[in-house]
Design an enzyme around this catalytic site. Structure first.
Site: not given
Ligand code: FAD
Length: 306
Positions: A130, A133-134
């Site tokens: 990202c 982010c980084d």
């Molecule tokens: P997610 O964080 O993906 O959470 C999804 C959730 O749903 C999890 O709990 C998972 O277990 C659950 N789930 C999925 N499918 C199912 C299912 N079928 N049944 C039950 N549960 C399920 N963003 C920033 O703002 N700053 C940063 O520095 C940053 N660094 C990042 C670094 C990395 C390596 C990555 C991969 C991402 C980074 N991001 C960063 C992006 C950020 O992490 C995401 O935008 C954010 O986590 C999205 O949140 P979310 O709740 O939509 O989904």
């Protein structure tokens, strides 16, 4: 049944759960694993008001915040289906079902991996996914971007303004990004585009020091010195389980949402990286989680369920 059941325990789901529980309604949060993608992140510097934190630490605080409210946390369960026939029913992989008057889907997304040596080993040690982010961690350094689609070229344009030199590696003979992005990239003097390049390994001792690729035309192995490798070969929403349901997905598999987080199915709302939201970030996921919970609460009021 629940009044509001949230599926997903990342930033979007946690935010939706807190907003729902603060309405005094029966709230549940179902997650395969609490924390989501943030658990894979070491340094986070773009959560406004929190200048610097680490992913697992931040999500532990978020979990503690959720636990201050009456939220039924159901962990370790995977949702496999959903339908609304007056009440929304979620099917679970274990054969069970959960019911709720309204549901917020927040199942997030995952970056596609190259699955090459060094990629997993150097995650957070030079391997990044990202640029928002980084990117600043690589200021003044040489980096590689793997992937010549829109996200790869957007990342390269972004990183070219921060880093010393950016190498863009594309597997195919041409870049796939929009023409306008390609034109902007070609204007830059600190970017090298390498086409027909199969990235074969990411190398280093403690951190990334170089990246190896194979010129697909000639078969010649090349190596470039870089401090970072941004892998941008596609963000995939965790929505496969919705493909055979009535919930509408776009061509990228993202859940199509309205401005209040509503999907096309009444009573089913969505938030965060699993949706068609333009940008995927923690702060954005949290905002859309709040929006979807408020949208779902409005729905419950109008149903007379609240
Ligand atoms: P997610 O964080 O993906 O959470 C999804 C959730 O749903 C999890 O709990 C998972 O277990 C659950 N789930 C999925 N499918 C199912 C299912 N079928 N049944 C039950 N549960 C399920 N963003 C920033 O703002 N700053 C940063 O520095 C940053 N660094 C990042 C670094 C990395 C390596 C990555 C991969 C991402 C980074 N991001 C960063 C992006 C950020 O992490 C995401 O935008 C954010 O986590 C999205 O949140 P979310 O709740 O939509 O989904």
């Amino acid at each position: 049944p629940f009044d509001m059941l949230i599926v997903g325990g990342g930033p979007a789901g946690a935010s939706a759960a807190i907003y729902a529980a603060r309405k005094g309604i029966r709230t549940g949060l179902l997650a395969n694993e609490f924390g989501g993608q943030v658990m894979e992140t070491l340094t986070i510097e773009n959560i406004i008001g929190t200048p610097k934190t680490e992913g697992p630490k931040f999500m532990a605080e978020v979990k503690q915040h959720v636990e201050e409210y009456e939220v039924d946390l159901i962990s370790g369960e995977i949702a496999t289906g959903i339908h609304n026939d007056g009440i929304v029913t979620i099917d679970l992989e274990n054969g069970g079902q959960l019911q709720s008057k309204a549901v917020v889907l927040a199942t997030g997304a995952h970056w596609r991996n190259l699955n090459i040596p060094g990629e997993a080993e150097f995650k957070n040690k030079g391997v990044a996914y990202c640029p928002h982010c980084d990117g600043p961690l690589f200021a003044g350094k040489d980096v590689a971007v793997v992937g010549g689609g829109n996200s790869g070229i957007e990342a390269a344009l972004d990183l070219a303004g921060i880093c010393n030199h950016v190498y863009v590696l594309e597997f195919l003979p041409t870049l796939k990004a929009d023409k306008i992005l390609q034109e902007r990239l070609l204007e830059l003097t600190n970017v090298t585009i390498i086409l027909n390049a199969q990235t074969t390994s990411i190398n280093g001792t403690d951190r990334v020091e170089s990246l190896s690729y194979r010129q697909r035309e000639t078969g010649v192995e090349e190596i470039i010195s870089v401090a970072g490798a941004f892998i941008l070969i596609g963000l995939q929403p965790n929505t496969k389980w919705l493909e055979d349901t009535a919930v509408t997905l776009n061509e990228r598999g993202e859940i199509v949402t309205a401005s209040d987080g509503a999907t096309n199915v009444s009573g089913i709302f969505a938030a965060g990286d699993c949706t068609d939201s333009r940008y995927k970030q923690i702060i954005i996921a949290m905002g859309s989680g709040a929006t979807a919970a408020l949208g779902a609460f409005d729905y419950l009021i109008r149903q007379g369920s609240k």
